[in-house]
Write a protein that holds these residues in place. Structure first.
Motif, PDB file in Angstrom:
ATOM      1  N   PRO A  11       0.822  -1.217   0.000  1.00  0.00           N
ATOM      2  CA  PRO A  11       0.000   0.000   0.000  1.00  0.00           C
ATOM      3  C   PRO A  11       0.846   1.252   0.000  1.00  0.00           C
ATOM      4  CG  PRO A  11       0.005  -1.047   2.166  1.00  0.00           C
ATOM      5  CD  PRO A  11       0.681  -1.996   1.228  1.00  0.00           C
ATOM      6  N   GLN A  12       0.365   2.243  -0.748  1.00  0.00           N
ATOM      7  CA  GLN A  12       1.066   3.507  -0.826  1.00  0.00           C
ATOM      8  C   GLN A  12       0.075   4.640  -0.678  1.00  0.00           C
ATOM      9  OE1 GLN A  12       3.130   3.427  -4.595  1.00  0.00           O
ATOM     10  NE2 GLN A  12       4.931   2.461  -3.668  1.00  0.00           N
ATOM     11  N   ASP A  13       0.587   5.798  -0.208  1.00  0.00           N
ATOM     12  CA  ASP A  13      -0.294   6.958  -0.106  1.00  0.00           C
ATOM     13  C   ASP A  13      -0.287   7.726  -1.422  1.00  0.00           C
ATOM     14  OD1 ASP A  13       2.044   8.362  -0.248  1.00  0.00           O
ATOM     15  OD2 ASP A  13       1.833   9.367   1.695  1.00  0.00           O
ATOM     16  N   ALA A  14      -0.960   8.873  -1.393  1.00  0.00           N
ATOM     17  CA  ALA A  14      -1.088   9.643  -2.634  1.00  0.00           C
ATOM     18  C   ALA A  14       0.253  10.146  -3.134  1.00  0.00           C
ATOM     19  CB  ALA A  14      -2.037  10.831  -2.412  1.00  0.00           C
ATOM     20  N   HIS A  15       1.250  10.241  -2.244  1.00  0.00           N
ATOM     21  CA  HIS A  15       2.569  10.730  -2.636  1.00  0.00           C
ATOM     22  C   HIS A  15       3.529   9.594  -2.952  1.00  0.00           C
ATOM     23  CE1 HIS A  15       1.280  14.717  -1.422  1.00  0.00           C
ATOM     24  NE2 HIS A  15       0.865  14.195  -0.281  1.00  0.00           N
ATOM     25  N   GLY A  16       3.027   8.359  -2.933  1.00  0.00           N
ATOM     26  CA  GLY A  16       3.862   7.229  -3.289  1.00  0.00           C
ATOM     27  C   GLY A  16       4.632   6.627  -2.144  1.00  0.00           C
ATOM     28  N   LEU A  17       4.403   7.073  -0.909  1.00  0.00           N
ATOM     29  CA  LEU A  17       5.103   6.501   0.226  1.00  0.00           C
ATOM     30  C   LEU A  17       4.447   5.190   0.629  1.00  0.00           C
ATOM     31  CD1 LEU A  17       5.767   9.546   2.576  1.00  0.00           C
ATOM     32  CD2 LEU A  17       7.465   8.210   1.324  1.00  0.00           C
ATOM     33  N   PRO A  18       5.227   4.134   0.901  1.00  0.00           N
ATOM     34  CA  PRO A  18       4.641   2.872   1.360  1.00  0.00           C
ATOM     35  C   PRO A  18       4.198   2.993   2.810  1.00  0.00           C
ATOM     36  CG  PRO A  18       7.021   2.732   1.381  1.00  0.00           C
ATOM     37  CD  PRO A  18       6.681   4.068   0.754  1.00  0.00           C
ATOM     38  N   GLY A  25      -1.435   1.860   7.103  1.00  0.00           N
ATOM     39  CA  GLY A  25      -2.031   3.182   7.217  1.00  0.00           C
ATOM     40  C   GLY A  25      -1.061   4.238   7.698  1.00  0.00           C
ATOM     41  N   ARG A  26       0.087   3.802   8.212  1.00  0.00           N
ATOM     42  CA  ARG A  26       1.108   4.762   8.655  1.00  0.00           C
ATOM     43  C   ARG A  26       2.197   4.845   7.590  1.00  0.00           C
ATOM     44  NH1 ARG A  26       2.153   3.076  14.997  1.00  0.00           N
ATOM     45  NH2 ARG A  26       0.015   3.286  15.725  1.00  0.00           N
ATOM     46  N   ASP A  27       2.278   5.987   6.948  1.00  0.00           N
ATOM     47  CA  ASP A  27       3.235   6.162   5.852  1.00  0.00           C
ATOM     48  C   ASP A  27       4.648   6.334   6.389  1.00  0.00           C
ATOM     49  OD1 ASP A  27       1.016   6.150   4.185  1.00  0.00           O
ATOM     50  OD2 ASP A  27       0.769   8.319   4.376  1.00  0.00           O
ATOM     51  N   THR A  28       5.611   5.842   5.634  1.00  0.00           N
ATOM     52  CA  THR A  28       6.996   5.933   6.068  1.00  0.00           C
ATOM     53  C   THR A  28       7.937   5.899   4.878  1.00  0.00           C
ATOM     54  OG1 THR A  28       8.716   4.914   7.426  1.00  0.00           O
ATOM     55  CG2 THR A  28       7.172   3.423   6.359  1.00  0.00           C
ATOM     56  N   GLY A  29       9.082   6.524   5.067  1.00  0.00           N
ATOM     57  CA  GLY A  29      10.116   6.476   4.036  1.00  0.00           C
ATOM     58  C   GLY A  29      11.315   5.660   4.474  1.00  0.00           C
TER      59      GLY A  29
END
Length: 298
Positions: A11-18, A25-29
């Motif tokens: 899963p990724q957010d709208a900015h492409g972060l997994p 649900g918690r985005d991270t780089g």
């Protein structure tokens, strides 16, 4: 601030972060340096280079020996526990419990526990304040609220920041940051504000958590732009709204950032010594300031 695995299907957010593979649900780089799965600050275990996920550490991917060699640790060296927000919950409960006492006992209880430097109290018909030997006010005032809107705003902020900072530091280190930040905010207010100007609230400690989060975000290479924006907005409100003890906010922010710097950048071979030393030095500095201010007032 936590999340997900390194395949095209993750899963990724709208900015492409997994997303963290353990906390969807918690985005991270950030990725585990061994399995390369995305991990959030809750899941980051300090390694010699970068961070590992708890599962890679637990399955014996490390090179240490003995029963605790591969125990998962936070970025500050704290133990990773099942309920990573327990202290935050307890602090919220204490603040709410004190607020209930305020509603029951009203002005007299507030007059005995808020932050006063040196003044005559009509409620108590006596001279009161830190300079009169009531040093406990430096800490009791940080758990004190009189208005519903005040405690509601502070507890929402504490809940949000606590769920970010506590898992990244560990329980004991989080407690140290919170209490020292609250004490630092009270100390600066005692030093600068008028001695007869009362103040209260958890804002100093909460600003300390903001400072702690900024340091943590820099430590794990998160995007600092949102962090800076939140800090800037908080400081703008501090200096533009009436009835705000800016001294308490700034004191808490500075102490929270300084203590967290010592916690997360301590060298691994002397980590505990450096961390305890950092907290002790900050505590000694606040005591020195309080003593000096007391002498000047009395």
């Amino acid at each position: 601030m936590d999340q997900a695995p390194g395949s095209p299907q993750e899963p990724q957010d709208a900015h492409g972060l997994p997303s963290c593979y353990r906390h969807p649900g918690r985005d991270t780089g950030i990725r585990c340096t061994r399995c390369e799965r995305p991990i959030c600050p809750d899941c980051m275990v300090s390694a010699s280079v970068g961070f590992q996920c708890p599962e890679c550490v637990r399955t014996g991917s490390g090179t240490g020996h003995g029963p605790t060699a591969n125990q998962p640790r936070t970025v500050a060296g704290g133990t990773i526990v099942a309920d990573s927000f327990l202290v935050t919950k307890i602090l919220v409960a204490i603040n709410v419990a004190v607020f209930v006492v305020v509603l029951a006992l009203r002005d007299r209880f507030v007059a005995e526990t808020d932050l006063i430097g040196y003044a005559f109290s009509p409620q108590l018909n006596a001279v009161v304040g830190v300079a009169d030997g009531e040093w406990y006010r430096l800490l009791t005032s940080t758990f004190l609220h009189q208005e519903v809107s005040h405690i509601l705003f502070n507890m929402v902020s504490l809940w949000f920041l606590g769920r970010l900072v506590e898992p990244a530091l560990g329980r004991s280190r989080f407690i140290a940051v919170y209490l020292l930040s609250g004490l630092g905010g009270s100390t600066l207010a005692y030093l600068i504000a008028a001695p007869n100007q009362p103040s209260l609230g958890a804002s100093g400690a909460i600003f300390g958590l903001m400072g702690a989060f900024a340091v943590l975000a820099r430590r794990v290479n998160l995007d600092m732009r949102p962090v800076i924006a939140i800090l800037a907005l908080s400081l703008l409100l501090t200096f533009t709204r009436e009835g705000i003890s800016w001294e308490g906010h700034i004191g808490g922010l500075v102490v929270g950032a300084l203590v967290t710097l010592g916690l997360v950048y301590a060298p691994r071979e002397h980590r505990t010594l450096v961390q305890v030393g950092t907290c002790a030095l900050v505590l000694l500095a606040t005591v020195g300031i309080v003593v000096a201010r007391t002498v000047s007032l009395t």
